[in-house]
Write an enzyme that holds these catalytic residues in place. Structure first.
Site, short mmCIF file in Angstrom:
data_model
loop_
_atom_site.label_atom_id
_atom_site.label_comp_id
_atom_site.label_asym_id
_atom_site.label_seq_id
_atom_site.Cartn_x
_atom_site.Cartn_y
_atom_site.Cartn_z
N GLU A 61 5.58 -17.19 -3.24
CA GLU A 61 5.44 -17.46 -1.80
C GLU A 61 5.41 -18.95 -1.46
O GLU A 61 4.49 -19.41 -0.80
CB GLU A 61 4.20 -16.74 -1.26
CG GLU A 61 4.25 -15.24 -1.50
CD GLU A 61 3.03 -14.49 -0.96
OE1 GLU A 61 2.08 -15.14 -0.50
OE2 GLU A 61 3.04 -13.25 -1.03
N ASN A 81 9.12 -15.54 -6.62
CA ASN A 81 8.86 -14.29 -5.90
C ASN A 81 8.46 -14.61 -4.46
O ASN A 81 7.78 -15.61 -4.22
CB ASN A 81 7.70 -13.59 -6.63
CG ASN A 81 7.43 -12.17 -6.20
OD1 ASN A 81 8.35 -11.37 -6.15
ND2 ASN A 81 6.18 -11.86 -5.89
N HIS A 96 7.61 -5.70 1.01
CA HIS A 96 6.55 -5.02 1.76
C HIS A 96 7.13 -4.68 3.12
O HIS A 96 7.13 -5.51 4.04
CB HIS A 96 5.32 -5.93 1.89
CG HIS A 96 4.64 -6.20 0.58
ND1 HIS A 96 3.99 -5.21 -0.13
CD2 HIS A 96 4.53 -7.32 -0.16
CE1 HIS A 96 3.50 -5.73 -1.24
NE2 HIS A 96 3.83 -7.01 -1.29
N GLU A 120 7.42 -5.62 -5.29
CA GLU A 120 6.17 -5.12 -4.69
C GLU A 120 6.45 -4.12 -3.57
O GLU A 120 5.83 -4.17 -2.50
CB GLU A 120 5.34 -6.29 -4.14
CG GLU A 120 5.08 -7.39 -5.15
CD GLU A 120 4.21 -8.53 -4.63
OE1 GLU A 120 3.60 -8.41 -3.54
OE2 GLU A 120 4.15 -9.57 -5.31
N ASP A 153 6.48 -1.48 -0.88
CA ASP A 153 5.77 -0.42 -0.17
C ASP A 153 6.33 -0.35 1.25
O ASP A 153 6.96 -1.30 1.71
CB ASP A 153 4.23 -0.54 -0.21
CG ASP A 153 3.68 -1.89 0.18
OD1 ASP A 153 4.36 -2.66 0.88
OD2 ASP A 153 2.53 -2.18 -0.21
C1 XIL Z 1 -2.53 -8.16 -2.96
C2 XIL Z 1 -3.31 -7.07 -3.65
O1 XIL Z 1 -2.60 -5.86 -3.51
C3 XIL Z 1 -4.68 -6.93 -3.04
O2 XIL Z 1 -5.47 -6.02 -3.78
C4 XIL Z 1 -5.37 -8.30 -3.01
O3 XIL Z 1 -6.61 -8.18 -2.33
C5 XIL Z 1 -4.50 -9.32 -2.31
O4 XIL Z 1 -3.24 -9.38 -2.95
N1 XIL Z 1 1.95 -10.52 -2.25
C6 XIL Z 1 1.62 -10.61 -3.58
C7 XIL Z 1 0.56 -9.74 -4.13
O5 XIL Z 1 2.30 -11.35 -4.32
O6 XIL Z 1 -0.14 -10.37 -5.17
C8 XIL Z 1 -0.41 -9.29 -3.08
O7 XIL Z 1 -1.32 -8.36 -3.66
C9 XIL Z 1 0.34 -8.68 -1.92
C10 XIL Z 1 1.27 -9.69 -1.29
#
Ligand code: XIL
Length: 554
Positions: free
Chosen positions: A160, A201, A237, A266, A268
């Site tokens: 990020e 990422n 996400h 990641e 969802d």
């Molecule tokens: C999130 C986790 O899912 C949570 O449990 C934690 O509190 C915060 O981080 N981007 C990422 C992940 O790269 O590491 C994050 O994960 C979600 C967003």
């Protein structure tokens, strides 16, 4: 009689046994776990795991071990978990995850070494020199801890680094160290484990947009400088109320063209509460689209889902009134999203060998100097895998060029040559990859080159130079006309002895010292006053200090 009937019975029983072996194998295969289908396609299907439920819930462990062949630690490898105070490394949670993966024959993606979140305050307060050493030491220790562990194969090295407009995120890393922390982090990771695949990422980079283009430019320039960036992670996400990034496959493909592996890291797909069956169906479509995009791109290694059960998901804690983002509900029951992922991964092995019907003859709409709009009557698909879209080809002898792909029964072809006759036809494609017959041909001729009230300008900036070369980035292209343009051509002259060594976001051709840069297929459309950019790198004789001076846009 009794001998005969018992012999008959034996034969029948034998047939029954044979049938019992043959028939259920097919259906068992169809409902095999996700990882079986993914492996058959050469991809991974993964999940993020949390240490709490991994230690305490049998259902969580069983599904995680059975369905997935790749694991990412949701939190256990982050800096706050592995080095909470300086020099004090703890790997209990991280090892718990890696051991689970080893027992279940799963590969582990390390997440994440350098991030602005979940990093202890002691790091954030350091001065530049101390912060750089702390970062390098952290990477050396954490990557080094797993360097000889065959389960751990890849790392998110930085996470990020961009803001939503494609600028650098104003994090404590950037504010203290400038851009250089990224290259330093990758070099430290390579030194700690030469065999690990090293990724950058981010989120909201799934489609083609300012942020993903910034990522593209960074990865391109880092690799040109020899910085070991091997892979790009698209967090994904997603949320059904924001729409699906329909150019995700195209976006992955342009990164793949840089020579990197890509992966969905990641995934969802959240919905606004309350949950209902129509939202579940839409969510399933998003999951299917992501898996299909990865399957369609050879360089895509696989898809990691950010958890698997709505019982343990970061979404309700993070996004007010949103949730239900994962393929299993809170009672570990499979949702339509599970079936969508499963069937997409199983596609092509589902036995669909029936091609879609042949599409109608394309009708030609607006034709410009470099684009043409086509529509045709739709195909249908009865083989089971469903209609996936259309391919548009140019008829030109032995190998017909693929000019474009569309998920609907229309397309605007871009990047065409001016004053050129095209004969084109369409083929439909289904989810299993079957192609229909060729439609009848449509013929059109592109108009003469741009002009007529239009106009554009181009200016180039020297981003960096050294004695033997330089990078021009960005070359900004602006539509100064009063109507939209669908393509642009920038020309410039390289000083004598200079040779082009790379380019991005445009297609460059060289004739003598004259370079012609044409838009890529994703950045040709410019509304009045809108702009885009491309970049290139040049080698020059050592000691020469010249760079190109004038850029002409047409
Ligand atoms: C999130 C986790 O899912 C949570 O449990 C934690 O509190 C915060 O981080 N981007 C990422 C992940 O790269 O590491 C994050 O994960 C979600 C967003």
């Amino acid at each position: 009689m009794s001998v005969l009937s018992s012999a008959l019975l034996r034969v029948l029983t034998l047939l029954g046994v044979v049938a019992a072996f043959l028939l259920p194998t097919t259906s068992a295969q169809a409902s095999a776990p996700l990882r079986t289908h993914a492996a058959a396609k050469g991809k991974f299907i993964g999940t993020a795991l949390a240490t709490g439920p991994l230690g305490s819930e049998t259902s969580y462990r069983t599904i995680a071990g059975t369905e997935f062949n790749q694991i990412t630690a949701e939190n256990a490898m982050k800096w706050e978990s592995t080095e909470p105070s300086q020099g004090q490394f703890t790997f209990s949670g991280a090892d718990q995850i890696v051991n689970f993966a080893t027992q279940n024959n799963q590969q582990v993606h390390g997440h994440t070494l350098v991030w602005h979140q979940q990093t202890p305050g002691w790091v954030q307060g350091l001065g530049a020199t101390a912060m750089r050493s702390a970062m390098q030491n952290h990477i050396a220790q954490v990557v080094g801890h797993y360097a000889d562990n065959p389960a751990v194969v890849s790392w998110d090295v930085v996470n990020e680094v961009f803001d939503e407009n494609g600028g650098w995120r104003s994090s404590f890393w950037y504010n203290t160290l400038g851009q250089s922390f990224v290259a330093d982090a990758f070099r430290a990771a390579r030194a700690a484990d030469p065999d690990a695949r090293l990724c950058i990422n981010d989120y909201n980079v799934e489609g083609i947009n300012a942020k993903s283009t910034a990522m593209y430019n960074l990865v391109s320039s880092l690799r040109q400088q020899g910085v070991p960036v091997d892979c790009v992670g698209f967090q994904s996400h997603l949320a059904i109320q924001y729409g699906f990034p329909s150019d995700m496959q195209q976006n992955m493909q342009r990164f793949a063209a840089l020579g990197v592996q890509v992966r969905v890291t990641e995934l969802d797909v959240r919905i606004q509460t309350p949950r209902d069956s129509s939202k579940d169906t839409t969510q399933a479509t998003y999951y299917r689209n992501v898996v299909n995009a990865c399957l369609a791109v050879t360089a895509c290694a696989g898809v990691t889902i950010w958890g698997f059960t709505d019982k343990h998901s970061w979404v309700p804690d993070t996004f007010p009134n949103e949730g239900f983002a994962l393929p299993y509900d809170a009672n570990y029951q499979q949702k339509p999203a599970y079936t969508a992922v499963h069937d997409a991964l199983a596609g092509g092995t589902s036995g669909d060998t029936t091609a879609p019907t042949t599409p109608g003859t394309p009708t030609v709409g607006t034709v410009t100097s470099n684009s043409a709009a086509l529509t045709w009557s739709a195909s249908t698909d009865t083989g089971g895998s469903g209609l996936a879209g259309y391919n548009v080809y140019r008829e030109q002898g032995a190998t017909d060029a693929l000019l474009g792909q569309s998920s609907t029964a229309s397309i605007t072809l871009t990047g065409l040559s001016p004053s050129t006759q095209y004969q084109v036809y369409v083929r439909a494609r289904d989810g299993a990859g079957n192609l229909s017959g060729n439609s009848a041909l449509a013929t059109f001729t592109t108009q003469a080159g741009p002009g007529g009230g239009g106009g554009c300008t181009a200016t180039g900036t020297v981003q960096t130079q050294w004695s033997g070369g330089y990078v021009i980035q960005p070359v900004t292209v602006t539509n100064t006309g009063t109507s939209a343009i669908s393509g642009w051509t920038v020309t410039f002259t390289l000083p004598a002895g200079h040779t082009l060594s790379g380019s991005w976001n445009a297609t460059l051709t060289v004739s003598g010292q004259t370079v012609t840069a044409k838009n890529a297929n994703y950045n040709g459309n410019l509304a009045p006053n809108a702009g885009t950019s491309f970049g290139f790198q040049v080698s020059r004789p050592s000691g020469n200090t010249q760079t190109p001076s004038t850029y002409t846009c047409a």
